[in-house]
Write a protein that holds these residues in place. Structure first.
Motif, short mmCIF file in Angstrom:
data_model
loop_
_atom_site.label_atom_id
_atom_site.label_comp_id
_atom_site.label_asym_id
_atom_site.label_seq_id
_atom_site.Cartn_x
_atom_site.Cartn_y
_atom_site.Cartn_z
N TRP A 92 27.48 23.80 -15.73
CA TRP A 92 26.17 23.16 -15.63
C TRP A 92 25.31 23.32 -16.88
O TRP A 92 24.22 22.75 -16.96
CB TRP A 92 25.39 23.74 -14.45
N ASP A 146 23.99 20.21 -18.42
CA ASP A 146 23.54 19.19 -17.46
C ASP A 146 22.09 19.46 -17.09
O ASP A 146 21.78 20.45 -16.43
CB ASP A 146 24.42 19.23 -16.21
N SER A 162 20.28 18.28 -14.89
CA SER A 162 20.05 18.33 -13.44
C SER A 162 20.03 19.75 -12.91
O SER A 162 19.41 20.05 -11.89
CB SER A 162 21.14 17.54 -12.70
N PHE A 163 20.73 20.65 -13.60
CA PHE A 163 20.86 22.03 -13.16
C PHE A 163 20.07 23.00 -14.04
O PHE A 163 20.38 24.20 -14.06
CB PHE A 163 22.34 22.43 -13.16
N GLN A 195 18.30 16.03 -5.23
CA GLN A 195 18.89 15.60 -6.50
C GLN A 195 20.38 15.89 -6.59
O GLN A 195 21.07 15.38 -7.48
CB GLN A 195 18.16 16.23 -7.69
N PHE A 196 20.90 16.70 -5.65
CA PHE A 196 22.33 17.02 -5.66
C PHE A 196 23.10 16.31 -4.55
O PHE A 196 24.24 16.65 -4.28
CB PHE A 196 22.52 18.54 -5.56
N ILE A 254 26.05 14.81 -6.16
CA ILE A 254 26.81 15.70 -7.03
C ILE A 254 27.55 16.77 -6.23
O ILE A 254 28.74 17.03 -6.47
CB ILE A 254 25.88 16.38 -8.05
#
Length: 226
Positions: A75, A78, A80-81, A123-124, A127
């Motif tokens: 991550w 990324d 997002s993380f 948001q996950f 994913i």
């Protein structure tokens, strides 16, 4: 110890919430404070089982997904993380300060409950959810939705924080006993054999019933919880 002694050691601000909830009756407020400590103690087996089963379940699913035991390193680049990566960095720093090895097991143990519950955030959805939902094989299909699991975990996270920061548990909404029931339901989603095993050590239901906490209704009049 009288009320002034309690205020000296525990602060007027902290005890004031109990006094207000007991309509100024300091004897009842002092008893409520003690009862709150007993309830906090009684939540520990449930919180222990849920948190550890959850984090180990997540860990195993993400090992499978990323094919590595240090899956968090996937991550790093990324955005997002970003928050989760910072939490891992913080966990590693704590271990280093204690001169402990940075093994996956140590890092997993160091990461807070909020880290694990955050992995079920919206948001996950695309994913992680298709893999993380497998942690809850016994969750009924209509309830096995990311938002349902996320909501339950966030309620439990907030309760855990209240317990660990020594906040009041007597007058929550939903009530402590209802939150306890929700936590046991989540544990059963992970493995239905866990709740009956836990029941042998879980004193929260009997402690709650024995204490018969006082709750303030909307008119400001205190009444026993039935």
């Amino acid at each position: 110890m009288d009320w002034s002694d309690l205020e000296k050691h525990f602060s007027a601000a902290r005890l004031g919430r109990y006094r207000a909830s007991c309509n100024g009756d300091v004897a009842r407020a002092a008893k409520a404070y003690v009862n709150n400590m007993l309830l906090a103690e009684a939540t520990m087996p449930m919180l222990n089982v849920l948190e550890i089963a959850l984090k180990n379940g997540v860990h195993q699913r993400l090992i499978t997904l990323y094919k590595r035991s240090d899956w968090w390193d996937s991550w790093v680049s990324d955005p997002s993380f970003a928050w989760q990566v910072r939490e891992v960095v913080s966990a590693k720093a704590k271990l280093q300060r204690r001169a402990e090895a940075l093994t996956p097991d140590k890092i997993i143990a160091e990461l807070p409950f909020g880290f694990w519950s955050s992995l079920f955030n919206v948001q996950f959805q695309t994913i992680l959810w298709k893999d993380l939902r497998l942690i809850f094989p016994r969750c009924p299909k209509p309830q096995r939705q990311r938002h349902t699991v996320s909501s339950a975990l966030n309620q439990i996270r907030e309760l855990r924080n209240r317990v660990f920061h020594h906040e009041q548990l007597l007058w929550l909404s939903p009530s402590l006993i209802d939150l306890h029931g929700k936590a046991i339901e989540v544990v059963a989603w992970i493995d239905p054999k866990l709740p009956p095993w836990l029941a042998s050590y879980d004193r929260l239901p009997t402690t709650w019933a024995a204490i018969q906490p006082i709750q303030v209704n909307h008119s400001g009049i205190s009444r026993p919880v039935p």
